[in-house]
Design a protein around this motif. Structure first.
Motif, PDB file in Angstrom:
ATOM      1  N   HIS A 269       0.836  -1.208   0.000  1.00  0.00           N
ATOM      2  CA  HIS A 269       0.000   0.000   0.000  1.00  0.00           C
ATOM      3  C   HIS A 269       0.861   1.246   0.000  1.00  0.00           C
ATOM      4  CE1 HIS A 269      -2.491  -3.201   1.836  1.00  0.00           C
ATOM      5  NE2 HIS A 269      -3.458  -2.663   1.113  1.00  0.00           N
ATOM      6  N   GLU A 270       0.312   2.317  -0.559  1.00  0.00           N
ATOM      7  CA  GLU A 270       1.018   3.606  -0.612  1.00  0.00           C
ATOM      8  C   GLU A 270       0.048   4.749  -0.361  1.00  0.00           C
ATOM      9  OE1 GLU A 270       4.375   2.550  -4.061  1.00  0.00           O
ATOM     10  OE2 GLU A 270       2.792   3.984  -4.504  1.00  0.00           O
ATOM     11  N   MET A 271       0.590   5.812   0.223  1.00  0.00           N
ATOM     12  CA  MET A 271      -0.183   7.056   0.330  1.00  0.00           C
ATOM     13  C   MET A 271       0.468   8.078  -0.598  1.00  0.00           C
ATOM     14  SD  MET A 271      -1.035   9.418   3.643  1.00  0.00           S
ATOM     15  CE  MET A 271      -2.287   8.337   4.327  1.00  0.00           C
ATOM     16  N   HIS A 272      -0.334   8.723  -1.431  1.00  0.00           N
ATOM     17  CA  HIS A 272       0.158   9.770  -2.331  1.00  0.00           C
ATOM     18  C   HIS A 272      -0.403  11.112  -1.875  1.00  0.00           C
ATOM     19  CE1 HIS A 272       1.096   7.007  -6.024  1.00  0.00           C
ATOM     20  NE2 HIS A 272       1.371   6.397  -4.883  1.00  0.00           N
ATOM     21  N   CYS A 273       0.456  12.107  -1.763  1.00  0.00           N
ATOM     22  CA  CYS A 273       0.004  13.433  -1.340  1.00  0.00           C
ATOM     23  C   CYS A 273       0.442  14.494  -2.347  1.00  0.00           C
ATOM     24  CB  CYS A 273       0.587  13.794   0.032  1.00  0.00           C
ATOM     25  SG  CYS A 273       0.203  12.604   1.330  1.00  0.00           S
ATOM     26  N   ARG A 274      -0.455  15.458  -2.570  1.00  0.00           N
ATOM     27  CA  ARG A 274      -0.170  16.609  -3.441  1.00  0.00           C
ATOM     28  C   ARG A 274      -0.714  17.861  -2.770  1.00  0.00           C
ATOM     29  NH1 ARG A 274       0.620  14.954  -8.815  1.00  0.00           N
ATOM     30  NH2 ARG A 274       0.032  12.790  -9.172  1.00  0.00           N
ATOM     31  N   PHE A 275      -0.139  18.992  -3.126  1.00  0.00           N
ATOM     32  CA  PHE A 275      -0.746  20.259  -2.712  1.00  0.00           C
ATOM     33  C   PHE A 275      -1.975  20.483  -3.567  1.00  0.00           C
ATOM     34  CE2 PHE A 275       3.578  21.363  -1.131  1.00  0.00           C
ATOM     35  CZ  PHE A 275       3.209  21.659   0.175  1.00  0.00           C
ATOM     36  N   LYS A 276      -2.974  21.150  -2.977  1.00  0.00           N
ATOM     37  CA  LYS A 276      -4.184  21.425  -3.757  1.00  0.00           C
ATOM     38  C   LYS A 276      -3.932  22.506  -4.791  1.00  0.00           C
ATOM     39  CE  LYS A 276      -8.041  19.715  -1.136  1.00  0.00           C
ATOM     40  NZ  LYS A 276      -9.023  20.003  -0.097  1.00  0.00           N
ATOM     41  N   GLN A 277      -3.026  23.418  -4.438  1.00  0.00           N
ATOM     42  CA  GLN A 277      -2.769  24.525  -5.363  1.00  0.00           C
ATOM     43  C   GLN A 277      -1.295  24.651  -5.679  1.00  0.00           C
ATOM     44  OE1 GLN A 277      -4.588  27.563  -3.031  1.00  0.00           O
ATOM     45  NE2 GLN A 277      -6.546  27.372  -4.098  1.00  0.00           N
ATOM     46  N   ARG A 278      -1.033  25.135  -6.882  1.00  0.00           N
ATOM     47  CA  ARG A 278       0.353  25.443  -7.244  1.00  0.00           C
ATOM     48  C   ARG A 278       0.790  26.667  -6.449  1.00  0.00           C
ATOM     49  NH1 ARG A 278       2.401  22.864 -11.518  1.00  0.00           N
ATOM     50  NH2 ARG A 278       0.992  21.620 -12.789  1.00  0.00           N
ATOM     51  N   PRO A 279       2.095  26.810  -6.208  1.00  0.00           N
ATOM     52  CA  PRO A 279       2.577  27.947  -5.409  1.00  0.00           C
ATOM     53  C   PRO A 279       2.246  29.283  -6.062  1.00  0.00           C
ATOM     54  CG  PRO A 279       4.430  26.775  -6.401  1.00  0.00           C
ATOM     55  CD  PRO A 279       3.212  25.966  -6.670  1.00  0.00           C
TER      56      PRO A 279
END
Ligand code: WA2
Length: 279
Positions: A269-279
């Motif tokens: 299993h893996e957790m993937h995370c991203r920012f919701k917005q670009r900087p």
């Protein structure tokens, strides 16, 4: 460069993702240990010797539900050989039901009258006890469902806690997983063979996890839900990952992947995370 704006942003994503992955893994591990303890408890007060043990199990599982924060509920299925089926059904006053019928909708609703009796098999795994939250699976043969069956076979031959791939749980619109421990009629040595284990098996203690609602609950305990998007995948088959939590997200550049260990070496299993917005 970690001191630059981009570097700090990347470090922040890494920290937030790892923290969430660790929390999910730890809570999963805690509830897995607790389900394991329940299986040992049932083995110890084996119902062959103590018939009242199953009634007490009901009370005990309800009053310790808080110890298993991520589970939807626990259930106990018995190993019933075909030669004992008639006696078993007479004793319980119901017939062993099949999980799959021609009509998928009725199966999902899980109304016992809509379920067909289990067709003749060498053996069955009817649920004889379930927590209120999963009481709809009582009397259903868990060996008649593909994922549940694979779990039962693997759990009893190994003596370990085993996990299914994500699948649509009965009476739920979400993907979930089931954790299974075998219950044995004797104290088996650590080096017992699969054959000895299968012979000593009396039942199967299982817990189901409705992953989307449970991960939601966990993430809500943390701030910054507005900052990052979290996805959880079953990556056992690396070429065909299965989404267990979250929806497909727009590519916002930075991605961090945190590993997750749910205690079954056969599943990844893996957790993937991203920012919701670009900087
Ligand atoms: N529990 C809850 N919902 C389900 C399910 C399940 N299995 N299968 C499909 N929907 C009693 O491993 C033994 C629990 C199975 C245990």
């Amino acid at each position: 460069d970690p001191s630059s704006g981009a570097g700090r942003r990347e470090e922040m994503l890494t920290n937030m993702c790892d923290e969430r992955a660790r929390m999910l893994q730890d809570q999963f591990n805690v509830s897995m240990n607790h389900v394991h303890a329940l299986a040992i408890l049932v083995s110890t007060f084996h119902h062959g010797k103590h018939p009242s043990a199953i009634d007490q199990l009901h009370e005990y599982t309800e009053s310790t539900a808080f110890e298993r924060p991520l589970t939807s509920g626990v259930a106990y299925a018995l190993k019933v050989l075909h030669s004992d089926r008639m006696h078993f059904e007479k004793q319980h006053g119901w017939t062993i039901k099949k999980m799959e019928t021609e009509n998928e909708a009725l199966v999902q609703d899980c109304i016992p009258e809509n379920l067909d009796p289990a067709p003749i098999q060498d053996e069955y795994a009817p649920v004889i006890f379930a927590q209120e939250t999963v009481s709809h699976i009582v009397s259903i043969d868990m060996m008649s469902g593909k994922e549940d069956r694979e779990n039962i076979l693997r759990a009893r031959a190994s003596g370990k806690g085993v996990l299914t791939s994500p699948f649509k749980l009965l009476k739920s619109n979400h993907l979930g997983v089931v954790l299974t421990f075998a219950v044995y009629n004797t104290n088996l040595p650590l080096d017992a063979t699969p054959k000895q284990r299968i012979e000593a098996t009396v039942g199967y203690l299982g817990a189901s996890y409705d992953v989307p609602s449970l991960v939601d609950k966990l993430l809500h305990q943390l701030a910054s839900k507005q900052t990052i998007v979290v996805n959880v995948y079953d990556t056992t088959d690396a070429s065909a990952p299965i989404t267990m939590y979250g929806t497909d997200v727009a590519d916002t550049g930075l991605l961090h992947i945190s590993s997750l260990d749910f205690g079954d070496p056969l599943r990844k299993h893996e957790m993937h995370c991203r920012f919701k917005q670009r900087p």
